[in-house]
Enzyme design. Structure first.
Site, PDB file in Angstrom:
ATOM      1  N   ARG A 158       0.738  -1.294  -0.118  1.00 18.64           N
ATOM      2  CA  ARG A 158       0.057  -0.079   0.113  1.00 18.64           C
ATOM      3  C   ARG A 158       0.963   1.373   0.176  1.00 18.64           C
ATOM      4  O   ARG A 158       1.789   1.355   0.728  1.00 18.64           O
ATOM      5  CB  ARG A 158      -0.929  -0.014   1.130  1.00 18.64           C
ATOM      6  CG  ARG A 158      -2.016   1.066   1.090  1.00 18.64           C
ATOM      7  CD  ARG A 158      -2.760   1.206   2.314  1.00 18.64           C
ATOM      8  NE  ARG A 158      -2.382   1.269   3.530  1.00 18.64           N
ATOM      9  CZ  ARG A 158      -2.852   1.240   4.864  1.00 18.64           C
ATOM     10  NH1 ARG A 158      -4.178   1.000   4.854  1.00 18.64           N
ATOM     11  NH2 ARG A 158      -2.326   1.391   6.085  1.00 18.64           N
ATOM     12  N   ASP A 216       0.705 -10.107  13.346  1.00 18.78           N
ATOM     13  CA  ASP A 216       1.260  -9.630  12.141  1.00 18.78           C
ATOM     14  C   ASP A 216       1.873 -11.200  11.646  1.00 18.78           C
ATOM     15  O   ASP A 216       2.924 -11.438  12.274  1.00 18.78           O
ATOM     16  CB  ASP A 216       2.418  -8.836  12.065  1.00 18.78           C
ATOM     17  CG  ASP A 216       2.726  -8.413  10.732  1.00 18.78           C
ATOM     18  OD1 ASP A 216       3.368  -9.179  10.104  1.00 18.78           O
ATOM     19  OD2 ASP A 216       2.786  -7.042  10.276  1.00 18.78           O
ATOM     20  N   ASP A 242       5.693 -10.926  10.544  1.00 22.66           N
ATOM     21  CA  ASP A 242       6.580 -10.712  11.627  1.00 22.66           C
ATOM     22  C   ASP A 242       6.685 -12.101  12.222  1.00 22.66           C
ATOM     23  O   ASP A 242       7.716 -12.512  12.720  1.00 22.66           O
ATOM     24  CB  ASP A 242       6.117  -9.860  12.540  1.00 22.66           C
ATOM     25  CG  ASP A 242       6.454  -8.123  11.984  1.00 22.66           C
ATOM     26  OD1 ASP A 242       6.882  -8.205  10.758  1.00 22.66           O
ATOM     27  OD2 ASP A 242       5.914  -7.323  12.551  1.00 22.66           O
ATOM     28  N   THR A 270      -1.216   7.597  -0.944  1.00 22.68           N
ATOM     29  CA  THR A 270      -2.521   7.508  -1.687  1.00 22.68           C
ATOM     30  C   THR A 270      -3.367   6.620  -1.312  1.00 22.68           C
ATOM     31  O   THR A 270      -4.591   6.484  -1.584  1.00 22.68           O
ATOM     32  CB  THR A 270      -1.856   7.318  -3.209  1.00 22.68           C
ATOM     33  OG1 THR A 270      -1.452   6.052  -3.382  1.00 22.68           O
ATOM     34  CG2 THR A 270      -1.045   8.383  -3.657  1.00 22.68           C
TER      35      THR A 270
END
Length: 211
Positions: free
Chosen positions: A103, A201, A204, A107
């Protein structure tokens, strides 16, 4: 879109250990591989096959093999790499491609920063690997990317999904044919867009960065 939550005691047990905060990355990687093998078994149930004549030690018989073009397995970098080994163990004759998406924090658009795929995916059944379906943005763009390349069918394997992510896929993909295989459908996203109860996560934890 068709959503399949794999209801099996082994899936539930392994996912429970995967969720635990104290599970070390080595065990986390091993459990991820095992879960993907179980999901992959279900996800490949209707993969295209063709008859083949073979010689056994006793006689000639007709068997079954995966049809061509061969299935294509595509992990989404980076966390999807942790699912790759389990999937190729289930389908060792499949080809493997890679897709990197992230991402843009300014924006908020999803951008493709890396890809290693056949230029033409015409007729290909693609198995897309991503551990977590949270907001759904990355998976939506990955599916669109594959269909724009000519994929005949896309099947997604995720360990967990949130209802918000599934809703986004349904809203964004229109009449694109997509099957989604999950180990569990969780409750919701929190304010940081983490799946609840989730497992943290996944990237991770796979690579030891959460320890």
């Amino acid at each position: 879109m068709r959503v399949h939550v794999v209801d099996h005691p082994l899936v539930a047990h392994k996912l429970t250990v995967l969720r635990k905060r104290e599970t070390p990355s080595m065990i986390f990687r091993q459990l991820t591989e095992e879960l993907v093998m179980l999901l992959g078994y279900e996800a490949t149930r209707d993969v295209a096959v063709e008859p083949v004549t073979i010689e056994t030690p006793v006689t000639t018989t007709t068997g079954t093999r995966l049809a061509r073009p061969r299935p294509l397995v595509v992990p989404i970098l980076r966390a999807g790499l942790g699912m790759l080994e389990g999937m190729v163990k289930m389908a060792p004759s499949a080809e493997v491609g890679f897709l990197g998406m992230a991402r843009n924090e300014e924006t908020l658009d999803i951008v493709t920063y890396a890809e290693r795929l056949p230029a033409d995916l015409t007729g290909r059944h693609v198995f897309l690997l991503d551990p977590m379906l949270a907001t759904g943005g990355t998976l939506v763009e990955a599916i669109r990317f594959l269909y724009e390349r000519g994929a005949a069918r896309v099947t997604c394997l995720c360990l967990l999904a949130a209802p918000e992510g599934i809703a986004r896929l349904e809203e964004s993909l229109g009449d694109m044919e997509v099957d989604l295989y999950l180990a569990a459908l969780d409750e919701r996203l929190n304010e940081r867009s983490y799946i609840v109860p989730g497992l943290g996560d996944a990237g991770d934890r796979l690579y030891g960065l959460a320890e």
